[in-house]
Scaffold this motif. Structure first.
Motif, mmCIF file in Angstrom:
data_model
loop_
_atom_site.group_PDB
_atom_site.id
_atom_site.type_symbol
_atom_site.label_atom_id
_atom_site.label_comp_id
_atom_site.label_asym_id
_atom_site.label_seq_id
_atom_site.Cartn_x
_atom_site.Cartn_y
_atom_site.Cartn_z
ATOM 1 N N ASP A 40 0.829 -1.209 0.000
ATOM 2 C CA ASP A 40 0.000 0.000 0.000
ATOM 3 C C ASP A 40 0.862 1.258 0.000
ATOM 4 O O ASP A 40 0.458 2.312 0.483
ATOM 5 C CB ASP A 40 -0.939 0.004 1.210
ATOM 6 C CG ASP A 40 -0.173 -0.063 2.529
ATOM 7 O OD1 ASP A 40 1.041 -0.297 2.503
ATOM 8 O OD2 ASP A 40 -0.803 0.108 3.591
ATOM 9 N N ALA A 41 2.064 1.160 -0.568
ATOM 10 C CA ALA A 41 3.012 2.271 -0.539
ATOM 11 C C ALA A 41 2.525 3.447 -1.371
ATOM 12 O O ALA A 41 1.810 3.282 -2.370
ATOM 13 C CB ALA A 41 4.372 1.810 -1.068
ATOM 14 N N LEU A 42 2.910 4.651 -0.947
ATOM 15 C CA LEU A 42 2.675 5.845 -1.733
ATOM 16 C C LEU A 42 3.659 5.849 -2.898
ATOM 17 O O LEU A 42 4.856 5.629 -2.720
ATOM 18 C CB LEU A 42 2.890 7.087 -0.869
ATOM 19 C CG LEU A 42 2.797 8.444 -1.567
ATOM 20 C CD1 LEU A 42 1.402 8.683 -2.113
ATOM 21 C CD2 LEU A 42 3.182 9.554 -0.596
ATOM 22 N N VAL A 43 3.146 6.094 -4.105
ATOM 23 C CA VAL A 43 3.964 6.088 -5.319
ATOM 24 C C VAL A 43 4.063 7.515 -5.843
ATOM 25 O O VAL A 43 3.042 8.167 -6.055
ATOM 26 C CB VAL A 43 3.335 5.183 -6.399
ATOM 27 C CG1 VAL A 43 4.153 5.233 -7.691
ATOM 28 C CG2 VAL A 43 3.201 3.756 -5.900
ATOM 29 N N ILE A 44 5.283 8.008 -6.048
ATOM 30 C CA ILE A 44 5.483 9.338 -6.614
ATOM 31 C C ILE A 44 6.300 9.209 -7.890
ATOM 32 O O ILE A 44 7.434 8.725 -7.872
ATOM 33 C CB ILE A 44 6.201 10.284 -5.631
ATOM 34 C CG1 ILE A 44 5.372 10.452 -4.354
ATOM 35 C CG2 ILE A 44 6.443 11.636 -6.269
ATOM 36 C CD1 ILE A 44 6.010 11.358 -3.319
ATOM 37 N N GLY A 45 5.724 9.628 -9.012
ATOM 38 C CA GLY A 45 6.411 9.607 -10.291
ATOM 39 C C GLY A 45 6.962 10.980 -10.627
ATOM 40 O O GLY A 45 6.349 12.003 -10.302
ATOM 41 N N SER A 46 8.107 11.020 -11.280
ATOM 42 C CA SER A 46 8.732 12.305 -11.603
ATOM 43 C C SER A 46 9.696 12.131 -12.765
ATOM 44 O O SER A 46 10.006 11.012 -13.183
ATOM 45 C CB SER A 46 9.486 12.853 -10.381
ATOM 46 O OG SER A 46 10.391 11.884 -9.884
ATOM 47 N N HIS A 47 10.159 13.255 -13.301
ATOM 48 C CA HIS A 47 11.257 13.277 -14.271
ATOM 49 C C HIS A 47 12.413 13.997 -13.597
ATOM 50 O O HIS A 47 12.531 15.214 -13.705
ATOM 51 C CB HIS A 47 10.841 13.996 -15.557
ATOM 52 C CG HIS A 47 9.927 13.205 -16.432
ATOM 53 N ND1 HIS A 47 9.090 13.769 -17.367
ATOM 54 C CD2 HIS A 47 9.727 11.867 -16.535
ATOM 55 C CE1 HIS A 47 8.405 12.825 -17.987
ATOM 56 N NE2 HIS A 47 8.767 11.666 -17.493
ATOM 57 N N LEU A 48 13.231 13.269 -12.882
ATOM 58 C CA LEU A 48 14.288 13.900 -12.092
ATOM 59 C C LEU A 48 15.404 14.483 -12.952
ATOM 60 O O LEU A 48 16.220 15.275 -12.472
ATOM 61 C CB LEU A 48 14.862 12.893 -11.101
ATOM 62 C CG LEU A 48 13.897 12.426 -9.996
ATOM 63 C CD1 LEU A 48 14.531 11.324 -9.165
ATOM 64 C CD2 LEU A 48 13.497 13.594 -9.107
ATOM 65 N N GLU A 49 15.449 14.087 -14.224
ATOM 66 C CA GLU A 49 16.515 14.603 -15.096
ATOM 67 C C GLU A 49 16.166 15.980 -15.651
ATOM 68 O O GLU A 49 17.018 16.667 -16.212
ATOM 69 C CB GLU A 49 16.782 13.631 -16.252
ATOM 70 C CG GLU A 49 15.719 13.600 -17.351
ATOM 71 C CD GLU A 49 14.486 12.794 -16.977
ATOM 72 O OE1 GLU A 49 13.572 12.712 -17.814
ATOM 73 O OE2 GLU A 49 14.446 12.240 -15.869
ATOM 74 N N SER A 50 14.909 16.416 -15.505
ATOM 75 C CA SER A 50 14.497 17.708 -16.065
ATOM 76 C C SER A 50 14.909 18.854 -15.142
ATOM 77 O O SER A 50 15.116 18.671 -13.945
ATOM 78 C CB SER A 50 12.993 17.729 -16.295
ATOM 79 O OG SER A 50 12.312 17.678 -15.060
ATOM 80 N N ASP A 51 15.004 20.039 -15.691
ATOM 81 C CA ASP A 51 15.422 21.219 -14.916
ATOM 82 C C ASP A 51 14.283 21.743 -14.053
ATOM 83 O O ASP A 51 14.501 22.325 -13.000
ATOM 84 C CB ASP A 51 15.900 22.333 -15.839
ATOM 85 C CG ASP A 51 17.199 21.953 -16.522
ATOM 86 O OD1 ASP A 51 17.962 21.172 -15.942
ATOM 87 O OD2 ASP A 51 17.452 22.427 -17.654
ATOM 88 N N ALA A 52 13.030 21.605 -14.525
ATOM 89 C CA ALA A 52 11.877 22.147 -13.797
ATOM 90 C C ALA A 52 11.209 21.032 -13.011
ATOM 91 O O ALA A 52 10.699 20.096 -13.604
ATOM 92 C CB ALA A 52 10.900 22.774 -14.759
#
Length: 409
Positions: A397-409
């Motif tokens: 039941d973990a919280l999932v956070i998606g992102s593009h960590l390689e982007s500047d913004a």
């Protein structure tokens, strides 16, 4: 007959975890120093690299205690303990901030009254909207404004913050004006005053606001033990200590536990909570667990759990929604950085089912039902199949956070 002296069990305080976030140089760590009375082994930029660069590079943990507020007096504890999770503020350390955000119950957002909301302030707000429903704004460095001009400056800054937060869930968040270190840490150092003993402004109001707004989130104390490790270090002659936060279940000295990433089982030799020996911990507590015959170099972040309770996952189904500020591409079959607890990996996302959830919103996946494929992540709630590039260990039941960590913004 009265109990024998020393036979009464030690009663630990009720612990609430508060994340302290904000833009770099907004005064987060100074604020944590001024508030804290007990420091963990991982706190306040103790690492040589952090001291050399003059900025927070990792999560720091410290705490203070206060009287139990009236609305929590039914809890089985004599006093309230606020554990402060000091998060880095620099953009390059956003991965660490995301990991820290997943263990907090509420958040203090530190804003420099002179500079106002800055780029990383906004990023912290986004993370806060995902992870918590409770925010307190610490409007810091008010000492930089002349006393006769201060009330008007505080009112103007507060009104501006209200406008900036108007469309967020934190539009009614309390704003507390303060100064964690009058004159700043450099001035205090010149005067020969330590930050902890420096003059402050408004911290009593901040503590009282934290106390009155403290809430105990829904905690699973009956499920299998799950402990998120954030630091690890050896103690000669005793073993290796892993420090972290209990996110599910309970554990006591002598229990057998597993480190799923290493595939090894260990026994808990001893435990402490902020330098006090403890016999057991439960969901919500921050603690250090001493494990015998464990090589500290093998683990930095990670998990300690009940044996066999944490599966290795190569793919998961997740119920997701788009972060409203995200401007990157969200196409199906696109890769994202996915953070679960302190673990960040790369996953390919496949989106589906938004229209079905819009018609009949449910939180349980129906494997007998047909769902419509989506070409991209849409605005409403939807299902997502995440295929990981590497095996992941986490709660189901973990919280999932998606992102593009390689982007500047």
């Amino acid at each position: 007959m009265a109990p024998a002296k020393g036979s009464e069990a030690v009663k630990f305080p009720l612990n609430v975890n508060i994340g302290v976030m904000g833009h770099v140089d907004s005064g987060k760590t100074s604020l944590v120093k001024a508030l804290s009375t007990t420091l963990s082994t991982a706190s306040l930029d103790r690492a040589p690299e952090a001291k050399a660069r003059g900025m927070t590079l990792d999560l720091g943990f410290s705490s203070f205690k206060c009287a139990m507020p009236d609305h929590l007096k039914g809890e089985d504890a004599a006093e309230l303990q606020i554990t402060l999770v000091d998060c880095p503020g620099h953009a390059s350390l956003i991965r660490t901030i995301i990991g820290g955000a997943q263990i907090i119950d509420a958040m203090v957002l530190v804003v420099d009254i002179i500079k106002g909301v800055q780029p990383q302030t906004a990023e912290c707000l986004v993370i806060g909207e995902i992870c918590t429903n409770d925010l307190i704004i610490a409007l810091n460095k008010v000492d930089q404004i002349p006393i006769d001009e201060r009330p008007q400056a505080i009112d103007q800054a507060t009104m501006k913050l209200r406008r900036q937060l108007a469309s967020s869930k934190f539009k009614d968040a309390p704003v507390v004006a303060c100064a964690a270190c009058v004159g700043g840490e450099k001035v205090a150092a010149v005067r020969g005053v330590t930050t902890e003993k420096a003059e402050t402004v408004g911290l009593e109001d901040l503590v009282e606001t934290l106390r009155k707004r403290a809430k105990v989130p829904q905690r699973d104390t009956d499920g299998p033990f799950f402990f998120a490790i954030d630091h690890c270090f050896p103690i000669r002659g005793q073993g290796t200590v892993v420090t972290g936060t209990c996110l599910r279940g309970q554990c006591k000295v002598g229990d057998g536990v597993e480190l799923p990433a290493l595939g090894v089982g260990k026994k808990v030799k001893s435990m402490q909570m902020f330098r006090r020996p403890a016999k057991s911990i439960r969901c919500g507590d921050r603690a250090g667990l001493c494990l015998a015959q464990l090589d500290a170099s093998c683990i930095e972040r990670g998990i300690v759990a009940a044996p066999g309770s944490v599966p290795g996952l190569t793919a998961v189904l997740a119920l997701v929604r788009k972060v409203r500020f995200f401007r990157g591409r969200t196409d199906t079959e696109r890769t994202f950085h996915v953070t679960l607890g302190h673990t960040t990996t790369v996953a390919t996302a496949h989106f589906f089912g938004a229209s079905e959830l819009e018609d009949t919103p449910i939180a349980k996946f129906d494997s007998e039902r047909e769902y419509i494929y989506q070409e991209r992540l849409e605005e409403p709630l939807q299902w997502c199949l995440l295929k990981f590039e590497a095996k992941v260990r986490c709660q189901l039941d973990a919280l999932v956070i998606g992102s593009h960590l390689e982007s500047d913004a």
